[in-house]
Design a protein around this motif. Structure first.
Motif, PDB file in Angstrom:
ATOM      1  N   GLY A  77       8.046  -6.178  -8.563  1.00 35.62           N
ATOM      2  CA  GLY A  77       6.923  -6.848  -8.574  1.00 35.62           C
ATOM      3  C   GLY A  77       5.963  -6.322  -9.748  1.00 35.62           C
ATOM      4  N   PHE A  78       6.139  -5.580 -10.613  1.00 34.64           N
ATOM      5  CA  PHE A  78       5.548  -5.111 -11.681  1.00 34.64           C
ATOM      6  C   PHE A  78       5.212  -6.254 -12.711  1.00 34.64           C
ATOM      7  N   ALA A  79       6.135  -6.851 -13.061  1.00 38.05           N
ATOM      8  CA  ALA A  79       6.145  -8.025 -13.989  1.00 38.05           C
ATOM      9  C   ALA A  79       5.162  -9.044 -13.616  1.00 38.05           C
ATOM     10  N   GLU A  80       5.533  -9.521 -12.339  1.00 39.21           N
ATOM     11  CA  GLU A  80       5.062 -10.626 -11.554  1.00 39.21           C
ATOM     12  C   GLU A  80       3.337 -10.129 -11.481  1.00 39.21           C
ATOM     13  N   ALA A  81       2.950  -9.118 -11.023  1.00 34.58           N
ATOM     14  CA  ALA A  81       1.778  -8.624 -10.995  1.00 34.58           C
ATOM     15  C   ALA A  81       0.979  -8.632 -12.481  1.00 34.58           C
ATOM     16  N   VAL A  82       1.657  -8.186 -13.374  1.00 31.92           N
ATOM     17  CA  VAL A  82       0.934  -8.177 -14.766  1.00 31.92           C
ATOM     18  C   VAL A  82       0.877  -9.631 -15.157  1.00 31.92           C
TER      19      VAL A  82
ATOM     20  N   ASP B 194       0.908  -1.240  -0.057  1.00 27.82           N
ATOM     21  CA  ASP B 194       0.229  -0.065  -0.084  1.00 27.82           C
ATOM     22  C   ASP B 194       0.891   1.168   0.136  1.00 27.82           C
ATOM     23  N   SER B 195       0.498   2.291  -0.835  1.00 30.12           N
ATOM     24  CA  SER B 195       1.304   3.372  -1.161  1.00 30.12           C
ATOM     25  C   SER B 195       2.631   3.388  -1.925  1.00 30.12           C
ATOM     26  N   LEU B 196       2.928   1.882  -2.240  1.00 34.83           N
ATOM     27  CA  LEU B 196       3.933   1.892  -3.096  1.00 34.83           C
ATOM     28  C   LEU B 196       3.724   1.014  -4.323  1.00 34.83           C
ATOM     29  N   VAL B 197       2.699   0.758  -4.816  1.00 33.37           N
ATOM     30  CA  VAL B 197       2.273  -0.132  -5.938  1.00 33.37           C
ATOM     31  C   VAL B 197       3.313   0.118  -6.949  1.00 33.37           C
ATOM     32  N   PRO B 198       3.674  -0.829  -7.713  1.00 35.14           N
ATOM     33  CA  PRO B 198       4.653  -0.505  -8.780  1.00 35.14           C
ATOM     34  C   PRO B 198       3.912  -0.068 -10.060  1.00 35.14           C
ATOM     35  N   GLY B 199       4.415   0.864 -10.690  1.00 32.47           N
ATOM     36  CA  GLY B 199       3.775   1.558 -12.074  1.00 32.47           C
ATOM     37  C   GLY B 199       4.456   1.270 -13.289  1.00 32.47           C
ATOM     38  N   SER B 200       5.883   0.696 -13.216  1.00 31.12           N
ATOM     39  CA  SER B 200       6.564   0.448 -14.368  1.00 31.12           C
ATOM     40  C   SER B 200       7.282  -0.960 -14.215  1.00 31.12           C
TER      41      SER B 200
ATOM     42  N   GLN C 184       0.108 -11.921 -13.184  1.00 31.32           N
ATOM     43  CA  GLN C 184      -1.032 -12.541 -12.503  1.00 31.32           C
ATOM     44  C   GLN C 184      -2.568 -11.934 -12.775  1.00 31.32           C
ATOM     45  N   LEU C 185      -2.322 -10.626 -13.222  1.00 31.75           N
ATOM     46  CA  LEU C 185      -3.372 -10.062 -13.947  1.00 31.75           C
ATOM     47  C   LEU C 185      -4.074 -10.469 -15.018  1.00 31.75           C
ATOM     48  N   ARG C 186      -3.080 -10.711 -16.316  1.00 35.61           N
ATOM     49  CA  ARG C 186      -3.293 -11.291 -17.288  1.00 35.61           C
ATOM     50  C   ARG C 186      -3.913 -12.679 -17.331  1.00 35.61           C
ATOM     51  N   ASP C 187      -3.464 -13.367 -16.403  1.00 32.97           N
ATOM     52  CA  ASP C 187      -3.891 -14.888 -16.373  1.00 32.97           C
ATOM     53  C   ASP C 187      -5.326 -14.790 -15.724  1.00 32.97           C
ATOM     54  N   PHE C 188      -5.632 -13.923 -14.842  1.00 30.32           N
ATOM     55  CA  PHE C 188      -6.967 -13.861 -14.253  1.00 30.32           C
ATOM     56  C   PHE C 188      -8.012 -13.347 -15.235  1.00 30.32           C
ATOM     57  N   LEU C 189      -7.561 -11.966 -15.822  1.00 31.59           N
ATOM     58  CA  LEU C 189      -8.616 -11.869 -16.959  1.00 31.59           C
ATOM     59  C   LEU C 189      -8.806 -12.935 -18.009  1.00 31.59           C
ATOM     60  N   THR C 190      -7.878 -13.712 -18.240  1.00 33.33           N
ATOM     61  CA  THR C 190      -8.117 -14.672 -19.257  1.00 33.33           C
ATOM     62  C   THR C 190      -9.085 -15.695 -18.632  1.00 33.33           C
ATOM     63  N   ARG C 191      -8.809 -16.075 -17.420  1.00 36.56           N
ATOM     64  CA  ARG C 191      -9.431 -17.262 -16.987  1.00 36.56           C
ATOM     65  C   ARG C 191     -10.856 -16.968 -16.815  1.00 36.56           C
TER      66      ARG C 191
ATOM     67  N   THR D 175      -1.987   1.309 -10.464  1.00 34.90           N
ATOM     68  CA  THR D 175      -2.910   0.049 -11.117  1.00 34.90           C
ATOM     69  C   THR D 175      -3.260   0.351 -12.447  1.00 34.90           C
ATOM     70  N   SER D 176      -3.748   1.540 -12.775  1.00 35.20           N
ATOM     71  CA  SER D 176      -3.885   1.663 -14.152  1.00 35.20           C
ATOM     72  C   SER D 176      -2.839   1.277 -15.246  1.00 35.20           C
ATOM     73  N   GLN D 177      -1.373   1.641 -15.006  1.00 33.24           N
ATOM     74  CA  GLN D 177      -0.369   1.162 -15.602  1.00 33.24           C
ATOM     75  C   GLN D 177      -0.191  -0.496 -15.536  1.00 33.24           C
ATOM     76  N   LEU D 178      -0.576  -1.039 -14.408  1.00 34.91           N
ATOM     77  CA  LEU D 178      -0.535  -2.424 -14.514  1.00 34.91           C
ATOM     78  C   LEU D 178      -1.611  -3.174 -15.472  1.00 34.91           C
ATOM     79  N   VAL D 179      -2.792  -2.648 -15.316  1.00 35.43           N
ATOM     80  CA  VAL D 179      -3.680  -3.046 -16.154  1.00 35.43           C
ATOM     81  C   VAL D 179      -3.492  -2.921 -17.617  1.00 35.43           C
ATOM     82  N   GLN D 180      -3.184  -1.816 -17.984  1.00 33.56           N
ATOM     83  CA  GLN D 180      -2.532  -1.594 -19.202  1.00 33.56           C
ATOM     84  C   GLN D 180      -1.509  -2.615 -19.860  1.00 33.56           C
TER      85      GLN D 180
END
Length: 246
Positions: free
Chosen positions: A111-116, A100-106, A118-125, A146-151
């Motif tokens: 942690g950015f690549a790992e979160a991306v 919290d307060s340090l969500v990676p944006g690039s 996980q997000l991609r897999d979740f959206l696909t599932r 968060t917007s950057q992670l989703v994009q």
């Protein structure tokens, strides 16, 4: 003056057009504040809905000694699940647990690549047709990250879902540069959520640690949603931005 009140209004029946939807919340409560009405309308329309919680939510009351960080995280995740349940969402959420307060944006941040991924897999599932994500310049660093992670998660998909961007802190903190410009390629609209406002209010109230008198009461300097802030989310509409048709 904010332009939101001049945006055209769409009826609640718009929700039925969105298909399977994933909501991405930077913190526990953003899902209820920013798009709780739309989430309730989606479930009324029997559309599948799943949720992603990006941060661990622990920095709302960092000085609490009665509730150390793991306990604060547990409380806020439980509130997140309760709020989702009150909106009719029973699917197990994805909890990324980023700081919290340090969500990676690039991609340069840990942690950015790992979160991306996980997000991609979740959206696909969940076969997401629509993703609800904070407005790209909502004035909070975790919301922008968060917007950057989703994009990034959508970038590699051959047929990415549509995005609707919701606002939370723009109601209180938006500077002129935070608002949409022609270069953003989006248009704003208001969604009529009048019939489900009570349901949205129950979802907001489920976040007891963020609404007075709160739970983490041994940290008097901690964050609570102000009455002025909450008033924005008692209105019978929500504000969204969508991409212009090309």
């Amino acid at each position: 003056m904010l332009p939101f009140s001049s945006y055209p209004v769409r009826p609640g029946s718009f929700a039925a057009e969105l298909g399977s939807t994933v909501v991405v919340a930077p913190h526990p409560d953003d899902e209820a504040l920013g798009c709780g009405g739309l989430l309730a309308l989606l479930r009324q329309a029997q559309q599948p809905v799943a949720a992603v919680l990006v941060s661990d939510g622990t920095m709302s009351h960092p000085a609490s000694e009665r509730f150390l960080a793991p306990a604060r995280r547990a409380v806020r995740e439980a509130e997140f699940r309760q709020a989702l349940g009150s909106l009719g969402i029973m699917t197990e959420p994805l909890l990324l647990g980023l700081p919290d307060s340090l969500v990676p944006g690039s991609d340069a941040e840990p942690g950015f690549a790992e979160a991306v991924a996980q997000l991609r897999d979740f959206l696909t599932r969940h076969r997401a047709a629509t993703v609800l994500v904070p407005w790209r310049r909502d004035p909070h660093p975790d919301h922008r990250a968060t917007s950057q992670l989703v994009q990034a998660a959508l970038a590699a998909q051959p047929e990415p879902p549509s995005c609707l961007e919701y606002i939370v802190w723009a109601w209180e903190r938006a500077a002129p540069d935070d608002l949409p410009t022609p270069e953003d390629g989006v248009r704003g609209f208001r969604l009529d959520i009048g019939p489900v406002v009570p349901q949205k209010q129950r979802a907001i109230a489920a976040h007891r640690s963020q609404v007075a008198p709160g739970i983490f009461t041994d940290d008097p300097s901690g964050f609570l949603l102000s009455p002025e802030m909450l008033a924005h989310f008692a209105a019978p509409y929500e504000v969204y931005f969508e991409a212009l048709e090309s």
